[in-house]
Design an enzyme around this catalytic site. Sequence first.
Site, PDB file in Angstrom:
ATOM      1  N   HIS A 306       0.870  -1.182   0.000  1.00  0.00           N
ATOM      2  CA  HIS A 306       0.000   0.000   0.000  1.00  0.00           C
ATOM      3  C   HIS A 306       0.905   1.230   0.000  1.00  0.00           C
ATOM      4  CE1 HIS A 306      -3.753   2.163   1.437  1.00  0.00           C
ATOM      5  NE2 HIS A 306      -2.811   3.045   1.667  1.00  0.00           N
ATOM      6  N   HIS A 349      -0.532   4.229  11.739  1.00  0.00           N
ATOM      7  CA  HIS A 349       0.277   5.348  11.304  1.00  0.00           C
ATOM      8  C   HIS A 349       0.437   6.389  12.404  1.00  0.00           C
ATOM      9  CE1 HIS A 349       0.493   8.762   8.047  1.00  0.00           C
ATOM     10  NE2 HIS A 349       1.689   8.356   8.408  1.00  0.00           N
ATOM     11  N   GLU A 355      -3.430  15.590   9.764  1.00  0.00           N
ATOM     12  CA  GLU A 355      -4.337  15.126   8.713  1.00  0.00           C
ATOM     13  C   GLU A 355      -5.782  15.446   9.065  1.00  0.00           C
ATOM     14  OE1 GLU A 355      -3.712  10.945   8.300  1.00  0.00           O
ATOM     15  OE2 GLU A 355      -1.541  11.105   8.273  1.00  0.00           O
ATOM     16  N   HIS A 379      -6.590  13.748  12.612  1.00  0.00           N
ATOM     17  CA  HIS A 379      -5.515  13.000  13.254  1.00  0.00           C
ATOM     18  C   HIS A 379      -4.331  13.941  13.289  1.00  0.00           C
ATOM     19  CE1 HIS A 379      -8.226   9.819  11.559  1.00  0.00           C
ATOM     20  NE2 HIS A 379      -8.259   9.609  12.850  1.00  0.00           N
ATOM     21  N   HIS A 385      -3.163   6.551  14.498  1.00  0.00           N
ATOM     22  CA  HIS A 385      -4.488   6.290  13.929  1.00  0.00           C
ATOM     23  C   HIS A 385      -4.365   5.119  12.960  1.00  0.00           C
ATOM     24  CE1 HIS A 385      -2.429   9.323  11.482  1.00  0.00           C
ATOM     25  NE2 HIS A 385      -3.023   8.786  10.435  1.00  0.00           N
TER      26      HIS A 385
END
Length: 453
Positions: A306, A349, A355, A379, A385
């Site tokens: 990813h 993360h 974010e 976040h 998160h």
Amino acid sequence: MNRPVDPHEMIQAPSLAGPHEGYMPGFGNDYETEALPGALPQGMNSPQKCDYGLYGEQLSGTAFTAPSHQNERTWCYRIHPSVKHSHRYEKIDLPYWKSAPHVDPDVVSLGQYRWDPVPHSEQSHTWLTGMHTMTTAGDVNTQVGMASHVYLVTDSMVDSYFFSADSELLVVPQEGRLRFATELGIIDLEPQEIAIIPRGLVYRVEVLEGPCRGFVCENYGQKFELPGRGPIGANCMANPRDFKAPVAAYEDREVPSTVTIKWCGQFHETKIGQSPLDVVAWHGNYAPVKYDLRTYCPVGAILFDHPDPSIFTVLTAPSGQPGTANIDFVLFRERWMVAENTFRPPWYHKNIMSELMGNIYGQYDAKPQGFVPGGVSLHNMMLPHGPDKNAFEGASNAKLGPEKLDNTMSFMFETRFPQHLTRFAAKEAPLQDDYIDCWSDIEKKFDGSPGVK
Ligand SMILES: [Fe+2]
């Protein structure tokens, strides 16, 4: 009451028919357009006398001496020079529109937060009164950072105009249709489109279909630009031709009018005797644009893993430190998932960048529940998160084949600066108190013995 909007109110330049009707394609192009034949001087910017008795005026979006590839300015040929659209200023209050630095001592910004859509109320709102700030970051006075807002708009601005000297505005509608009648022409905007309104440009906002809700990223810093594609090459992601600048449009209307100005985080009004939307012709590369998010061509993993979400950057506003944006605008839209032997949703993360996400429609893959259209999540800097338990278990145990991620469009305003919640975001907006609990039932699987659990 919504004001009925007459699309012929402004006199518009002729333009191509078809998908570009009313607009000129390109991002940062050197556009030129005239609503009356011959109104645009050719071969020079500042003739001794302009045709039609127009005044020539330059709008500088960058310093005169900015590097050529960043230099932006537009020449306007208008019925009055802008000094006639500016008189004495009186300070006014727009209580829900805040600017950085704005740190409320009663608010805790440290945390992972999520909100339901901010609901419409009985109260009617224009573009100005309906701007509800959720977070601020950086400092408007030193031109770094940003603010995120949710707008709730029910009413058109009537004989009322606005410009922000502080910021360019990135507008992301989620519900309803708006018209931005600007000095440089008309932009009509609906969900799944975005618009960029440059710093200093005068406009009014009309409701085409209400009520309207959406998100705004107010960029105090260097302008948004297209991200470098690197090895991806010359195509895909956001393509320049899909951005559209309006053709010239003007009105010659002598009626008492109000111009509101946002300047160093404060709002001021000035009374004038005519509409300031009086630019008959213009040329240059400093202009508002709109963009259809459905034309964004996502590029991603086609074998395994990813990639970082930066692969989905639509626009980036540099901070001066290479690769570390003042703001990235990132889009999570429909796409195929094909990665083999891979945990496909966003991974767990912690991030030095902050974010803020909004949902335009559908379901977001890391949070199938709770993050709903119109909703917002935050976040903040270095706050962990990631997927909730169901998303984790589902993605860990799914039979992996090609899968279309459908019915999804969310975005992120990601900034290098921590974001501070406003009192509105913390105390009035529909904060989901239990958001943090979405990770509480994640299990310990480790027992010291090898093997996949
Ligand atoms: Fe993240």
